[in-house]
Write an enzyme that holds these catalytic residues in place. Sequence first.
Site, PDB file in Angstrom:
ATOM      1  N   THR A  46       0.054   7.120  -5.482  1.00 48.04           N
ATOM      2  CA  THR A  46      -0.507   7.800  -6.644  1.00 48.04           C
ATOM      3  C   THR A  46      -1.458   8.922  -6.250  1.00 48.04           C
ATOM      4  O   THR A  46      -1.837   9.726  -7.105  1.00 48.04           O
ATOM      5  CB  THR A  46      -1.242   6.805  -7.567  1.00 48.04           C
ATOM      6  OG1 THR A  46      -2.050   5.929  -6.783  1.00 48.04           O
ATOM      7  CG2 THR A  46      -0.267   5.987  -8.382  1.00 48.04           C
ATOM      8  N   TYR A 159       3.223  -2.085   3.715  1.00 50.66           N
ATOM      9  CA  TYR A 159       3.536  -1.685   2.342  1.00 50.66           C
ATOM     10  C   TYR A 159       5.039  -1.792   2.152  1.00 50.66           C
ATOM     11  O   TYR A 159       5.798  -1.011   2.734  1.00 50.66           O
ATOM     12  CB  TYR A 159       3.043  -0.251   2.130  1.00 50.66           C
ATOM     13  CG  TYR A 159       3.134   0.295   0.729  1.00 50.66           C
ATOM     14  CD1 TYR A 159       3.381  -0.507  -0.370  1.00 50.66           C
ATOM     15  CD2 TYR A 159       2.940   1.663   0.507  1.00 50.66           C
ATOM     16  CE1 TYR A 159       3.449   0.021  -1.648  1.00 50.66           C
ATOM     17  CE2 TYR A 159       2.996   2.204  -0.772  1.00 50.66           C
ATOM     18  CZ  TYR A 159       3.257   1.382  -1.838  1.00 50.66           C
ATOM     19  OH  TYR A 159       3.318   1.906  -3.114  1.00 50.66           O
ATOM     20  N   LYS A 187       1.370  -5.387   1.192  1.00 47.45           N
ATOM     21  CA  LYS A 187       1.390  -5.042  -0.228  1.00 47.45           C
ATOM     22  C   LYS A 187       2.840  -5.136  -0.673  1.00 47.45           C
ATOM     23  O   LYS A 187       3.702  -4.373  -0.229  1.00 47.45           O
ATOM     24  CB  LYS A 187       0.850  -3.628  -0.469  1.00 47.45           C
ATOM     25  CG  LYS A 187       0.918  -3.216  -1.940  1.00 47.45           C
ATOM     26  CD  LYS A 187       0.504  -1.765  -2.148  1.00 47.45           C
ATOM     27  CE  LYS A 187       0.680  -1.365  -3.616  1.00 47.45           C
ATOM     28  NZ  LYS A 187       0.387   0.066  -3.857  1.00 47.45           N
ATOM     29  N   ILE A 229      -3.422  -4.235  -5.298  1.00 51.52           N
ATOM     30  CA  ILE A 229      -3.509  -2.784  -5.086  1.00 51.52           C
ATOM     31  C   ILE A 229      -2.623  -2.150  -6.139  1.00 51.52           C
ATOM     32  O   ILE A 229      -1.393  -2.222  -6.060  1.00 51.52           O
ATOM     33  CB  ILE A 229      -3.069  -2.387  -3.667  1.00 51.52           C
ATOM     34  CG1 ILE A 229      -3.998  -3.031  -2.632  1.00 51.52           C
ATOM     35  CG2 ILE A 229      -3.093  -0.861  -3.506  1.00 51.52           C
ATOM     36  CD1 ILE A 229      -3.612  -2.737  -1.186  1.00 51.52           C
TER      37      ILE A 229
END
Length: 313
Positions: A46, A159, A187, A229
């Site tokens: 983001t 991730y 994540k 997250i």
Amino acid sequence: MNINGILVPIVTPFDNNGNVDAQKLTTLVEAFIDKGVAGIVACGTTGEYYTFSAAERELVLTTIAEAAKNKAAKNKGAENKGAENKGAENKGAENKVTLIAGINSLSTDHSIELAAQAKALGYDGLMLSAPPYSLPEQEGVIAHFEKVADASELPIIMYNFPARVGVAIEFDTVAHLAKHPNIVGVKESSGDFSHALRMLQANFDDFEVVCGCDDQPVDFFFWGAKSWIAGAANVFPAEQVALFNATQQGDWDKAKQIMSEIYPAIHSMESGNYNQKAKAGCLKGSMDIGSVRVPLTDMPEDEKAEFLALLSK
């Protein structure tokens, strides 16, 4: 490195000329800390990190680190003053949020360079995906993470976001990499909760399975996850902190209530134009932080208005 709680993969404000707006970025960091988040993730999805020049990346990382440090010092000073006024001993709470730098790159060696930069700028940890585009087999995924983890002193959160990266971090790969002392979590953003639950049930030593799906936090927390997250934390920082706190207190009815209230907006974000909505809805639409950068484009005004209307319900 403390990652328990809500960590915000912070958006990057741009001014009317499309340049990084460091002043607004500082204001955002301070606002998120005031809302009670546990950490800030710089240069995440983001944050539109893939559009940055080298100079812009350094500016963003430096601005976030300095803003967090200055805010912690202000909060510490206020606590000390309050303790003195009450004649009480201050216990020395650090008032420090965890700072994590995203170091994704097409090149493993470049990720190592970005890790060194993050350490030099005072970051506490790193977030790293499998390398995009090259589509390595799982042996290559393992080699990628191990090479970066061996080269950096900072702890790494992997991730797993195959929809964006093009390759998944499979369970056996996570089980192998979780043994590395410098790899402390993953994540999980695949959207496959069965995969997440299998990892949560595995109870890897000194390893966190972090919620990376904005519509699944209650499920993750119910099964023992301690971190979220969430790009949507740019929109709902206080609400997500309250949801996390409710789960840690065993108040599942309150957690479900909060999730039900924010779910329509989260569902809208997950349905398309995610980054655009994270920016348009920043702090529940109260702060103008500019447009997204190409290759993303602004969403139509009617879609924007429809999304913002969800934030006032």
